[in-house]
Structures are given as structure tokens and as C-alpha cells.
Design a protein around this motif. Structure first.
Motif, PDB file in Angstrom:
ATOM      1  N   ARG A 122      56.347  11.489  37.424  1.00  0.00           N
ATOM      2  CA  ARG A 122      55.141  12.317  37.537  1.00  0.00           C
ATOM      3  C   ARG A 122      54.913  13.107  36.249  1.00  0.00           C
ATOM      4  N   LEU A 123      56.000  13.581  35.639  1.00  0.00           N
ATOM      5  CA  LEU A 123      55.850  14.277  34.359  1.00  0.00           C
ATOM      6  C   LEU A 123      55.373  13.315  33.274  1.00  0.00           C
ATOM      7  N   VAL A 124      55.832  12.076  33.349  1.00  0.00           N
ATOM      8  CA  VAL A 124      55.333  11.053  32.421  1.00  0.00           C
ATOM      9  C   VAL A 124      53.849  10.820  32.677  1.00  0.00           C
ATOM     10  N   GLU A 125      53.487  10.747  33.950  1.00  0.00           N
ATOM     11  CA  GLU A 125      52.091  10.547  34.327  1.00  0.00           C
ATOM     12  C   GLU A 125      51.214  11.685  33.810  1.00  0.00           C
ATOM     13  N   GLU A 126      51.761  12.900  33.807  1.00  0.00           N
ATOM     14  CA  GLU A 126      51.003  14.064  33.341  1.00  0.00           C
ATOM     15  C   GLU A 126      51.137  14.290  31.832  1.00  0.00           C
ATOM     16  N   LYS A 127      51.745  13.319  31.133  1.00  0.00           N
ATOM     17  CA  LYS A 127      51.884  13.348  29.667  1.00  0.00           C
ATOM     18  C   LYS A 127      52.799  14.470  29.181  1.00  0.00           C
ATOM     19  N   GLU A 128      53.677  14.937  30.065  1.00  0.00           N
ATOM     20  CA  GLU A 128      54.647  15.959  29.665  1.00  0.00           C
ATOM     21  C   GLU A 128      55.925  15.332  29.115  1.00  0.00           C
ATOM     22  N   LEU A 129      56.137  14.070  29.426  1.00  0.00           N
ATOM     23  CA  LEU A 129      57.315  13.323  28.980  1.00  0.00           C
ATOM     24  C   LEU A 129      56.892  11.908  28.631  1.00  0.00           C
ATOM     25  N   LYS A 130      57.771  11.200  27.914  1.00  0.00           N
ATOM     26  CA  LYS A 130      57.608   9.770  27.684  1.00  0.00           C
ATOM     27  C   LYS A 130      58.875   9.057  28.146  1.00  0.00           C
ATOM     28  N   LEU A 131      58.697   7.881  28.727  1.00  0.00           N
ATOM     29  CA  LEU A 131      59.863   7.151  29.236  1.00  0.00           C
ATOM     30  C   LEU A 131      60.854   6.823  28.131  1.00  0.00           C
ATOM     31  N   ASP A 132      60.349   6.475  26.973  1.00  0.00           N
ATOM     32  CA  ASP A 132      61.243   6.072  25.886  1.00  0.00           C
ATOM     33  C   ASP A 132      61.484   7.205  24.892  1.00  0.00           C
ATOM     34  N   GLN A 133      61.332   8.422  25.383  1.00  0.00           N
ATOM     35  CA  GLN A 133      61.585   9.620  24.569  1.00  0.00           C
ATOM     36  C   GLN A 133      63.079   9.890  24.493  1.00  0.00           C
ATOM     37  N   PRO A 134      63.643  10.086  23.294  1.00  0.00           N
ATOM     38  CA  PRO A 134      65.059  10.473  23.190  1.00  0.00           C
ATOM     39  C   PRO A 134      65.297  11.816  23.868  1.00  0.00           C
ATOM     40  N   ILE A 135      66.496  11.995  24.388  1.00  0.00           N
ATOM     41  CA  ILE A 135      66.780  13.209  25.167  1.00  0.00           C
ATOM     42  C   ILE A 135      67.284  14.365  24.310  1.00  0.00           C
ATOM     43  N   GLU A 136      67.449  14.159  23.018  1.00  0.00           N
ATOM     44  CA  GLU A 136      68.114  15.168  22.192  1.00  0.00           C
ATOM     45  C   GLU A 136      67.406  16.518  22.184  1.00  0.00           C
ATOM     46  N   LYS A 137      66.076  16.533  22.311  1.00  0.00           N
ATOM     47  CA  LYS A 137      65.337  17.796  22.237  1.00  0.00           C
ATOM     48  C   LYS A 137      64.872  18.307  23.592  1.00  0.00           C
ATOM     49  N   ILE A 138      65.272  17.648  24.665  1.00  0.00           N
ATOM     50  CA  ILE A 138      64.817  18.073  25.989  1.00  0.00           C
ATOM     51  C   ILE A 138      66.000  18.417  26.910  1.00  0.00           C
ATOM     52  N   LEU A 139      67.155  18.680  26.318  1.00  0.00           N
ATOM     53  CA  LEU A 139      68.317  19.196  27.026  1.00  0.00           C
ATOM     54  C   LEU A 139      68.567  20.633  26.595  1.00  0.00           C
ATOM     55  N   THR A 140      69.355  21.359  27.356  1.00  0.00           N
ATOM     56  CA  THR A 140      69.780  22.682  26.895  1.00  0.00           C
ATOM     57  C   THR A 140      70.710  22.512  25.701  1.00  0.00           C
ATOM     58  N   GLU A 141      70.818  23.538  24.905  1.00  0.00           N
ATOM     59  CA  GLU A 141      71.704  23.470  23.737  1.00  0.00           C
ATOM     60  C   GLU A 141      73.146  23.223  24.172  1.00  0.00           C
ATOM     61  N   ALA A 144      73.569  19.509  25.165  1.00  0.00           N
ATOM     62  CA  ALA A 144      73.500  18.680  23.962  1.00  0.00           C
ATOM     63  C   ALA A 144      74.793  18.799  23.152  1.00  0.00           C
ATOM     64  N   ARG A 145      75.340  20.005  23.060  1.00  0.00           N
ATOM     65  CA  ARG A 145      76.584  20.209  22.313  1.00  0.00           C
ATOM     66  C   ARG A 145      77.749  19.456  22.970  1.00  0.00           C
ATOM     67  N   LEU A 146      77.837  19.528  24.305  1.00  0.00           N
ATOM     68  CA  LEU A 146      78.915  18.834  25.006  1.00  0.00           C
ATOM     69  C   LEU A 146      78.835  17.321  24.791  1.00  0.00           C
ATOM     70  N   LEU A 147      77.641  16.782  24.894  1.00  0.00           N
ATOM     71  CA  LEU A 147      77.471  15.336  24.750  1.00  0.00           C
ATOM     72  C   LEU A 147      77.760  14.883  23.314  1.00  0.00           C
ATOM     73  N   ARG A 148      77.229  15.600  22.352  1.00  0.00           N
ATOM     74  CA  ARG A 148      77.488  15.228  20.956  1.00  0.00           C
ATOM     75  C   ARG A 148      78.978  15.328  20.644  1.00  0.00           C
ATOM     76  N   GLY A 149      79.613  16.344  21.209  1.00  0.00           N
ATOM     77  CA  GLY A 149      81.042  16.527  20.962  1.00  0.00           C
ATOM     78  C   GLY A 149      81.892  15.389  21.490  1.00  0.00           C
ATOM     79  N   ASP A 150      81.368  14.639  22.440  1.00  0.00           N
ATOM     80  CA  ASP A 150      82.117  13.502  22.978  1.00  0.00           C
ATOM     81  C   ASP A 150      81.655  12.179  22.379  1.00  0.00           C
TER      82      ASP A 150
END
Length: 396
Positions: A122-141, A144-150
Motif C-alpha cells: 500500500r505504501l508502494v501504491e501511495e508512492k511512499e516506497l519502491k519495491l526495488d528500493q534499497p533498505i539502507e536509508k529506510i531503517l533506523t540507524e 543499519a549499524r547492526l546489519l552492516r556490522g555483520d
């Protein structure tokens, strides 16, 4: 023909017309019409009752052969035949022994995932997100830090990868997780606790988009994305995004973090004999943040599937088709938050939940069926067999 003959013919036809429309004739016609109407109504009523009684007979038969299931609740939604049928058999709890009512909600466990996926779309439908959008800028800091650290490349993992379980992120759910919950049933997990555990117990499974590995962590991250893109608690925004109010989804909520909706029955107990668990004894946060968490009666769950796959939640037909398209053809039957199956000779959209909840929609017949078994250990011998039997009754 002479005049007198014509006059007699006219007089005869006039007399016949008067006879047809005389008060006595009209009463007879009305009586015949009412009799015919009554027969048609009784016939239709009997036919409807016959279908419902046959559905009930299948439920009773399966339960009689599987009393270890404790309780079974079902709902069949078949709007093309004006059928909306709920029923239950057995108990809502073992001690005390309380009969199960069909309107009693249960925890859906992983059947929460189609709801989360639909909210993201629904957020994609409302143009708030894109399906093929990378998640790096739409997570909490912090996430993102935990994931990058692993070792995860957040510029390569997309929203689509999370939805389809092809992100390559290692899950936090394993046998040790269940053992911890058994020993600490009241522990209140946070999203960060679960993400941290995922980092602690495993490393990346592979490059994003190359393999399917079902993992709750994907949906834990998706509810975080919901909150980042649409500020506020994810469970509140989901109600709006999924159009609960307009679609009559009135008894569905995230247990513990939301109040039970007005008019909603008390929850039935759910059991795991293998683990010795009663759902009432566990803090629901062990399965809360999108991988699970929703509580619902069987009717609401079937209604949601029926509305969803009839285009009443996601209005964009192309986007809905994305949801029901295999993400890795030949290697996975998962789309975006839903499994695409061939069942009973027909295409079907399905999801199941750990506690023993199964919901399926048959698009060709426009039939949605939910089967909830309260003793999850009995799910394998109950849910598929009962769901198939109910479908056969509807299509014979």
C-alpha cells in the motif's frame, strides 16, 4: 364474417377478460403466485442449509477423528454463492473445559506476514516506497549499524528481497530461541533484541535475490520500515493502510500492544504439546513485530484474504499481481508475503502460522477458507484435510 358473428366474438373475448381479472380469479392467481414463491424460497433455503450442513458434517468428522486438536474453528467465505459460514468444534481451553465458539480469536503467528506485506505494498501504491528500493536509508540507524556490522550490504538488499525472503539475512529463530522462550516465557522481546540475536547466531546466507530462506527477521525489518516511512506505531498505520474499517475487519489487532477491539470475544487458548506451551502463559512479544503478532477470529482472517485478492485492499492490479508472482521461479513458491500453490487442481494463495492457523484463497472460485487448530501438534492431520474437504463440498 358477418357483423353478428363479430359482435359475438368481441363479447366472448370481453367476457373472458372480465373473468380473468375478476376478484375471484385475482385471488386464485395470487394464491398460486404465493405458493410458487414459497416453494422457491423453501427450495433456496433448503439448498443453502444443505451446503452448510455438509460443511458442518466435514468439521464434525475431522474433529471426531482428531480430539487431540483440542478445538478447531473454521470460516468459509464464498461471496459468489452468498455463503459466509463460521463454525467451531471442541474446546477453547483444556482447563477449565470451555466450549470453543467460532468468533473467538487466536494468534495468527506467521499468518501476520500477508498483512504486513499488503501494508508495505500500500505504501508502494501511495508512492511512499519502491519495491526495488534499497533498505539502507529506510531503517533506523541502530538497525543499519547492526546489519552492516555483520557484513550485510544494505545498498544491495531491497524491500522486495525482504518481502520475498530472498534478502540473505540470517534469522534469529532457531531451536535455541524456542528453548529460551520455554525457560523465560514472560521475557518481553524488543525488535532490537531479535535483530541483535540474528546477528549473533549467523552470518549472511548469500547474495540478495539469489536464494529463498524463510526468515521472520525480514518482516521484523519491514515493520520498522513501516514506522520510518509512515511515522507512528506500525500496527496503527496498518489499520489505515489495510482499510479495516471500510472492509468490516472489526476483530483483528496486535495482541498486547493494542486493546482488544470492542465486541471482540475473549481469545481461545493455543497449545504446543511438544513444547508444553499454553499461549496464555507466554509474553506475545516473542512473536510480535511482523513475523507474527496479529490476533484474529477465523472469519476476519478469511475475509481479509477475500478482500485482498479481490482488489479491495491493494487497488493497483499490477501491484497485486506482483504479490502473487513467484519471486524465484522453480526455487520458491513464495511471492511477496504469500505462497502461490496448486491445490485441489486450482491455483491458490496461501499462508500458514506456527500456532496452527492456515488461510487459503482460491481465485478462480473466489473462495477463502481459514482453518485454525488450537493444538498445533495436530495441525498436520487436521488443517489440510479439513480445508480440502470444505472446498470439495463447495465445488461438487
Amino acid at each position: 364474417m358477418n357483423v353478428s358473428v363479430c359482435e359475438r366474438r368481441v363479447n366472448q373475448e370481453a367476457a373472458a377478460a372480465v373473468a380473468i381479472f375478476s376478484p375471484h380469479s385475482i385471488r386464485l392467481m395470487l394464491r398460486h403466485l404465493l405458493s410458487l414463491t414459497f416453494i422457491l424460497v423453501v427450495s433456496a433455503f433448503a439448498t443453502g442449509q444443505s451446503v452448510e450442513s455438509r460443511l458442518q458434517a466435514e468439521l464434525d468428522k475431522i474433529y471426531a477423528a482428531n480430539k487431540s486438536a483440542v478445538g478447531i474453528s473454521v470460516h468459509v467465505e464464498a461471496p459468489d454463492t452468498n455463503l459466509s459460514w463460521s463454525a467451531a468444534a471442541g474446546l477453547a481451553s483444556i482447563a477449565p473445559r470451555v466450549p470453543l465458539k467460532p468468533e473467538q480469536p487466536v494468534l495468527l503467528a506467521s499468518n501476520t506476514k500477508p498483512y504486513v506485506a499488503a501494508a508495505i505494498l500500500r505504501l508502494v501504491e501511495e508512492k511512499e516506497l519502491k519495491l526495488d528500493q534499497p533498505i539502507e536509508k529506510i531503517l533506523t540507524e541502530e538497525s543499519a549499524r547492526l546489519l552492516r556490522g555483520d557484513g550485510y550490504d544494505l545498498s544491495a538488499i531491497t524491500v522486495r528481497h525482504l518481502l520475498s525472503h530472498t534478502s540473505g539475512i540470517h534469522d534469529y529463530v532457531d531451536e535455541n530461541y524456542f528453548n529460551f522462550v520455554s525457560k523465560n516465557p514472560r521475557f518481553r522481546w524488543t525488535r532490537t533484541d531479535q535483530l541483535q540475536r540474528a546477528m549473533d547466531v549467523g552470518t549472511p546466507l548469500g547474495a540478495p535475490g539469489t536464494q529463498y530462506t524463510y526468515a521472520d527477521v525480514n518482516y521484523v525489518l519491514l515493520t520498522e520500515i513501516l514506522e520510518q516511512v509512515n511515522p507512528g506505531r506500525f500496527y496503527r498505520s496498518m489499520k489505515y493502510l489495510l482499510r479495516y474499517q471500510s472492509l468490516g475487519i472489526n476483530h483483528t489487532w496486535f495482541k498486547d500492544v493494542e486493546a482488544r477491539p470492542p465486541g471482540t470475544a475473549y481469545m481461545a487458548h493455543q497449545y504446543s504439546g511438544e513444547r508444553g506451551w499454553d499461549s496464555y502463559d507466554l509474553n506475545p512479544h516473542w512473536d510480535m513485530y511482523g513475523g507474527g503478532g496479529i490476533a484474529s477470529p477465523a472469519k476476519d482472517a478469511a475475509l481479509f484474504f477475500n478482500h485482498l485478492f479481490n482488489g479491495r485492499v491493494i487497488l493497483d492490479e499490477d501491484l497485486l499481481e506482483e504479490m502473487t508472482t513467484h519471486s524465484l521461479p522453480g526455487r520458491s513458491n513464495y511471492g511477496l508475503g504469500i505462497q502461490i500453490l496448486e491445490r485441489n487442481g486450482s491455483p491458490a494463495y496461501y499462508h500458514g502460522g506456527w500456532w496452527g492457523t492456515d488461510v487459503i484463497h482460491y481465485p478462480e472460485q473466489n473462495v477463502s477458507i481459514s482453518v485454525f487448530t488450537l493444538q498445533r501438534d495436530a495441525r498436520g492431520s487436521v488443517n489440510a484435510a479439513l480445508g480440502d474437504a470444505l472446498f470439495r463440498v463447495l465445488t461438487e
